[in-house]
Design a protein around this motif. Structure first.
Motif, PDB file in Angstrom:
ATOM      1  N   THR A  90       5.784  15.306  -1.538  1.00  7.34           N
ATOM      2  CA  THR A  90       5.517  16.025  -3.039  1.00  7.34           C
ATOM      3  C   THR A  90       5.192  14.714  -3.943  1.00  7.34           C
ATOM      4  OG1 THR A  90       7.918  14.565  -3.497  1.00  7.34           O
ATOM      5  CG2 THR A  90       8.589  16.729  -2.851  1.00  7.34           C
ATOM      6  N   GLU A  91       4.368  13.418  -3.198  1.00  5.99           N
ATOM      7  CA  GLU A  91       4.338  12.408  -3.530  1.00  5.99           C
ATOM      8  C   GLU A  91       2.657  12.883  -4.441  1.00  5.99           C
ATOM      9  OE1 GLU A  91       3.060   9.578  -0.356  1.00  5.99           O
ATOM     10  OE2 GLU A  91       5.333   9.106  -0.031  1.00  5.99           O
ATOM     11  N   ALA A 133      -0.147   3.607  -5.494  1.00  6.83           N
ATOM     12  CA  ALA A 133       1.016   3.588  -3.984  1.00  6.83           C
ATOM     13  C   ALA A 133       1.819   4.657  -4.828  1.00  6.83           C
ATOM     14  CB  ALA A 133       1.445   2.562  -3.587  1.00  6.83           C
ATOM     15  N   SER A 134       2.337   5.563  -3.612  1.00  4.94           N
ATOM     16  CA  SER A 134       3.384   6.133  -3.914  1.00  4.94           C
ATOM     17  C   SER A 134       4.453   6.118  -4.160  1.00  4.94           C
ATOM     18  CB  SER A 134       3.867   7.816  -3.158  1.00  4.94           C
ATOM     19  OG  SER A 134       4.290   7.077  -1.823  1.00  4.94           O
ATOM     20  N   PRO A 135       5.888   6.145  -5.175  1.00  9.70           N
ATOM     21  CA  PRO A 135       6.894   5.869  -5.211  1.00  9.70           C
ATOM     22  C   PRO A 135       7.701   6.083  -4.162  1.00  9.70           C
ATOM     23  CG  PRO A 135       6.677   7.842  -7.078  1.00  9.70           C
ATOM     24  CD  PRO A 135       5.710   7.891  -6.118  1.00  9.70           C
ATOM     25  N   LEU A 136       7.365   7.129  -3.219  1.00  8.38           N
ATOM     26  CA  LEU A 136       7.651   6.626  -1.529  1.00  8.38           C
ATOM     27  C   LEU A 136       7.153   5.496  -0.731  1.00  8.38           C
ATOM     28  CD1 LEU A 136       9.697   7.664   0.714  1.00  8.38           C
ATOM     29  CD2 LEU A 136       8.180   9.427   1.374  1.00  8.38           C
ATOM     30  N   ALA A 137       6.776   5.507  -0.926  1.00  5.89           N
ATOM     31  CA  ALA A 137       5.094   4.084  -0.014  1.00  5.89           C
ATOM     32  C   ALA A 137       6.320   2.835  -0.841  1.00  5.89           C
ATOM     33  CB  ALA A 137       3.676   4.611  -0.668  1.00  5.89           C
ATOM     34  N   ARG A 138       5.909   3.021  -2.498  1.00  2.01           N
ATOM     35  CA  ARG A 138       6.359   1.786  -2.799  1.00  2.01           C
ATOM     36  C   ARG A 138       7.803   1.329  -1.784  1.00  2.01           C
ATOM     37  NH1 ARG A 138       3.917  -0.591  -6.578  1.00  2.01           N
ATOM     38  NH2 ARG A 138       1.611   0.486  -7.103  1.00  2.01           N
ATOM     39  N   PRO A 188      -5.699  10.208  -1.435  1.00  2.00           N
ATOM     40  CA  PRO A 188      -5.867  10.354  -2.080  1.00  2.00           C
ATOM     41  C   PRO A 188      -7.051   9.021  -3.238  1.00  2.00           C
ATOM     42  CG  PRO A 188      -4.815  11.574  -2.418  1.00  2.00           C
ATOM     43  CD  PRO A 188      -4.766  10.792  -1.520  1.00  2.00           C
ATOM     44  N   ARG A 189      -8.530   8.583  -3.736  1.00  2.00           N
ATOM     45  CA  ARG A 189      -8.738   7.549  -4.618  1.00  2.00           C
ATOM     46  C   ARG A 189      -8.125   6.048  -4.042  1.00  2.00           C
ATOM     47  NH1 ARG A 189      -8.668   9.870 -10.682  1.00  2.00           N
ATOM     48  NH2 ARG A 189      -9.882  11.609 -10.031  1.00  2.00           N
ATOM     49  N   GLY A 190      -7.949   6.373  -2.706  1.00  2.00           N
ATOM     50  CA  GLY A 190      -7.092   5.315  -2.147  1.00  2.00           C
ATOM     51  C   GLY A 190      -5.244   5.168  -2.262  1.00  2.00           C
ATOM     52  N   ARG A 191      -5.175   5.446  -2.474  1.00  2.00           N
ATOM     53  CA  ARG A 191      -3.768   5.756  -3.058  1.00  2.00           C
ATOM     54  C   ARG A 191      -2.686   5.333  -1.921  1.00  2.00           C
ATOM     55  NH1 ARG A 191      -0.218   7.328  -7.315  1.00  2.00           N
ATOM     56  NH2 ARG A 191       1.296   8.244  -7.178  1.00  2.00           N
ATOM     57  N   ILE A 192      -1.838   4.101  -1.182  1.00  2.00           N
ATOM     58  CA  ILE A 192      -0.735   4.093  -0.606  1.00  2.00           C
ATOM     59  C   ILE A 192       0.559   5.242  -0.415  1.00  2.00           C
ATOM     60  CG2 ILE A 192       0.992   1.896   0.457  1.00  2.00           C
ATOM     61  CD1 ILE A 192      -1.322   0.253  -1.049  1.00  2.00           C
ATOM     62  N   VAL A 193       0.159   5.629   0.433  1.00  2.00           N
ATOM     63  CA  VAL A 193       1.745   6.835   1.230  1.00  2.00           C
ATOM     64  C   VAL A 193       2.097   6.455   2.337  1.00  2.00           C
ATOM     65  CG1 VAL A 193      -0.345   8.713   0.661  1.00  2.00           C
ATOM     66  CG2 VAL A 193       0.190   8.188   2.186  1.00  2.00           C
ATOM     67  N   LYS A 194       3.070   7.213   2.207  1.00  2.00           N
ATOM     68  CA  LYS A 194       4.141   6.831   3.186  1.00  2.00           C
ATOM     69  C   LYS A 194       3.341   6.365   4.718  1.00  2.00           C
ATOM     70  CE  LYS A 194       8.170   9.121   5.601  1.00  2.00           C
ATOM     71  NZ  LYS A 194       8.830  10.038   5.949  1.00  2.00           N
ATOM     72  N   ALA A 195       3.111   7.173   5.005  1.00  2.00           N
ATOM     73  CA  ALA A 195       2.585   6.984   6.605  1.00  2.00           C
ATOM     74  C   ALA A 195       0.850   5.568   6.669  1.00  2.00           C
ATOM     75  CB  ALA A 195       1.019   8.294   6.935  1.00  2.00           C
TER      76      ALA A 195
END
Length: 449
Positions: free
Chosen positions: A110-111, A143-148, A166-173
């Motif tokens: 859902t990010e 960064a996604s809210p979950l990653a934050r 996408p575009r260097g966004r920081i995600v959970k992984a």
């Protein structure tokens, strides 16, 4: 699944903006590239285009809303076959969690991606709002809210993590398997973050508090004028510049008689082409050539180094209602006087309408501020970082002049002041630069060579 349309970052420094006008309404079908809205940044009003196609299912931010943060949801886009019922609670406020209930863990699926994001799941409804993005080397961190949330729990600095989204966004992984920082490192990381939350070097952050000032003038009639984004930015940047840039000032008088005569001759010849050169056009050209003649001064301060440029990109201050712009004339040393005049008129006109794109008012190493047209004899201008110098131009007035043979005459004289960043330009170098500007203006025909 419905797509969240997020408040875009329309310039490198944009953190929030005003949603000035919607160009679509709920129920409208849009294609990629269609204009969705007009958004006001601190400097300009810019049009925002659709990335995906679909139907505008819901507008969540009304036009005229100020202070909309970058990446806030401003509308919901429905894909083919979806209806308003599919939006669900994507834009609803989360209900308070029960004290004995375990909070639901948001799903990575859902990010939202940078720009537009997915919405509509129950997990998305429970997701806490994303905090304001930080910065890495002066750039925003996405960064996604979950990653934050994971990063905050583990004491991780997002500036040290490379995003794979996408575009260097920081995600959970990206944050799951990173080793937690020691408590001391976490505390050190929190300090600059707290500092960043404070008003950045603005005039509002210094001196007496607002309450103290209001009490001082209690009983006296006054009108409170709300600060718009531009005025806030001007206050912050110029206060920071005056406090952190080591200014020094160099002053010269420049004789304009030869220039005024030469300008009159050129304007007579150019009249048929609809071109009329101003004194400011000659000043721009003179400064651009001077930066070539004294190349060591064509530089900016970059914290731990200076950047020296090959071309002369000259910014010119343009007064508009509520503030000012400094559009940049790139490669000014290569352009003719008539080309500079035409480009400057176009930039100034669009600046007053707040229609300049960021690349048209960012950059340059040198600026010009001309208040001579307002009858100001001389003044000291504040450097606009990262520029290393700014030329303050006063009015041309008739003054007595003592010639080389001691003979007294009357001539047109213009007073100028060069404000210089001492970190980049020392006194002798600044004097050479100002001497070159003076020589170019007093011998205008050489600027055509």
């Amino acid at each position: 699944m419905p797509i969240e349309i997020l408040m875009p970052a329309l310039s490198p420094t944009m953190e929030e903006g005003t949603l000035a006008k919607w160009l679509v309404k709920e129920g409208d079908t849009v294609q990629s590239g269609d204009l969705l809205a007009e958004i006001e940044t601190d400097k300009a009003t810019m049009e925002f285009e659709a990335v995906d196609e679909g139907v505008i299912g819901k507008i969540t931010v009304a036009e005229g809303t100020e202070g909309v943060k970058v990446n806030d949801v401003i509308a919901i886009l429905l894909a083919d076959g979806e209806t308003a019922d599919d939006i669900g609670g994507a834009d609803a406020k989360p209900a308070p969690a029960s004290s004995n209930a375990a909070p639901a863990e948001p799903s990575e699926a859902t990010e939202p991606a940078a720009g537009y994001g997915r919405s509509g799941s129950a997990a998305q409804e429970d997701k806490p709002a994303a905090p304001a993005a930080g910065s890495k080397n002066g750039e925003r961190i996405f960064a996604s809210p979950l990653a934050r949330r994971i990063a905050a729990d583990k004491g991780l600095d997002l500036a040290n993590i490379t995003g794979s989204g996408p575009r260097g966004r920081i995600v959970k992984a990206d944050v799951e398997n990173v080793t937690a920082q020691p408590a001391t490192a976490k505390a050190e990381a929190a300090a600059p973050a707290a500092k960043a939350d404070a008003p950045k070097g603005s005039a509002m952050a210094t001196g007496p508090s607002t309450d103290v000032i209001l009490k001082t003038y209690e009983g006296r009639p006054f009108e409170e004028v709300k600060l718009d984004g531009m005025r806030k930015t001007v206050a912050a940047r110029l206060t920071e510049a005056k406090q952190t840039v080591p200014h020094f000032y160099l002053r010269r008088d420049i004789q304009l008689d030869a220039l005024m005569k030469f300008r009159s001759q050129l304007n007579t010849q150019l009249e048929a082409r609809g071109v009329k050169l101003s004194v400011n056009d000659f000043i721009i050209k003179a400064c651009a050539l001077a930066l070539q003649q004294v190349p060591e001064a064509n530089a900016v301060w970059a914290n731990d180094r200076t950047l020296r440029f090959e071309k002369s990109d000259v910014a010119v201050a343009v007064a508009i209602e509520g503030g000012l712009f400094t559009p940049v004339l790139k490669d000014a040393e290569m352009k003719s006087l008539s080309a500079l005049s035409s480009e400057m008129k176009d930039l100034a006109s669009r600046a007053r309408d707040r229609k300049l794109a960021p690349h048209e008012y960012q950059g340059g190493s040198f600026a010009i501020s001309n208040l001579g047209m307002f009858g100001i004899d001389n003044f000291d201008a504040i450097i606009n970082p990262p520029h290393s110098a700014i030329l303050a131009v006063g009015a041309g007035v008739k003054k007595p002049i003592v010639g080389k043979d001691g003979e007294l005459s009357v001539g047109m004289v213009m007073s100028v002041t060069l404000s210089v960043d001492h970190r980049v330009i020392d006194g002798a170098l600044g004097a050479n630069l100002l001497a070159a500007i003076k020589d170019n203006l007093e011998n205008p025909m050489t600027m055509l060579a």
